[in-house]
Design an enzyme around this catalytic site. Structure first.
Site, short mmCIF file in Angstrom:
data_model
loop_
_atom_site.label_atom_id
_atom_site.label_comp_id
_atom_site.label_asym_id
_atom_site.label_seq_id
_atom_site.Cartn_x
_atom_site.Cartn_y
_atom_site.Cartn_z
N ASP A 274 42.88 23.49 -13.70
CA ASP A 274 42.73 24.16 -14.98
C ASP A 274 41.94 25.45 -14.70
O ASP A 274 41.34 25.59 -13.62
CB ASP A 274 41.97 23.23 -15.94
N ASP B 270 39.80 27.90 -17.33
CA ASP B 270 38.52 28.04 -18.02
C ASP B 270 37.76 26.71 -18.01
O ASP B 270 38.29 25.68 -18.41
CB ASP B 270 38.74 28.48 -19.47
N ASP C 279 38.64 20.01 -16.81
CA ASP C 279 37.37 19.70 -17.49
C ASP C 279 37.59 19.20 -18.91
O ASP C 279 36.65 19.15 -19.70
CB ASP C 279 36.47 20.94 -17.52
#
Length: 225
Positions: free
Chosen positions: A15, A17, A174
């Site tokens: 991922d 950001d 995240d």
């Protein structure tokens, strides 16, 4: 201490950001600028950071208490996008340890890539501006395929571009939707216990195959050669 490494892994997908880069200051600043322009008090970055991984939805939720189903949401989302677009080069940086992790992957000749829900409108210029992404074998945005995460389509597209069987890929993220998407794509999944995790987030409940506290911790799960 090494974990039970996965010797058949041939590629790593991340991922963006909250996993590779910290763009919370710019995302928060964009939403806060809109808030102040409407005569509201400024909020600290600490108010925005836990929701930065949710993009416009998270930022507008913090700044204005808006939800995607609210009538004003679409209009303010586009304003947010334009405001963020003007700010996104102001300070987005890789999390500590990410540069070293990517360097180790390159040394091991293990291809890596990015799968993000961020629109290509932002992903392409942002990654092009950062030397970190020069070695990425694939960068897939939220609008690259007809579906965004938690649908597996973008992850499968990244694996196709890299030329690696999804079953031999690891996806690192995240957010719980990252783990859902990775599992749906048949990949091993790693949850990061840093980034933009909110106060109520419990990564141990996401049923990821592994959890890491620092970027370099990922190496314990990968083949040494």
């Amino acid at each position: 201490m090494r974990g039970a490494s996965w010797p058949d892994v041939q590629a790593v997908l991340f991922d963006l950001d909250g996993t590779l880069i910290d763009s919370a200051p710019e995302l928060g600043a964009a939403a806060d600028r809109m808030r102040v322009a409407r005569g509201m008090s400024s909020l600290p970055l600490s108010a925005y950071r836990p929701m930065a991984g949710a993009g416009a939805r998270g930022m507008l939720g913090v700044a204005f208490g808006l939800r995607p189903e609210d009538a004003q949401f679409a209009e303010l989302r586009e304003e947010f996008f334009k405001t963020y677009e003007a700010l996104m080069f102001d300070g987005s940086v890789a999390f500590s340890g990410v540069d070293a992790l990517i360097a180790r992957l390159v040394d091991r000749r293990m291809p890596w890539g990015v799968v993000t829900n961020k629109s290509s409108r932002f992903t392409e210029p942002l990654t092009a501006s950062m030397p970190l992404f020069e070695t990425a074998a694939a960068i897939v945005s939220g609008d690259t395929t007809p579906h965004a995460k938690p649908h597996p389509a973008p992850l499968l597209e990244a694996a196709r571009r890299i030329g690696v069987d999804p079953a031999r890929c690891v996806y690192v993220g995240d957010d719980q939707r990252d783990i859902v998407a990775g599992k749906a794509a048949g990949m091993r999944t790693v949850a990061v216990a840093y980034g933009y995790l909110g106060a109520d987030a419990d990564v141990t409940q996401w049923q990821a195959d592994a959890v890491i506290s620092l970027p370099l911790d990922l190496l314990q799960w990968l083949p040494l050669a």
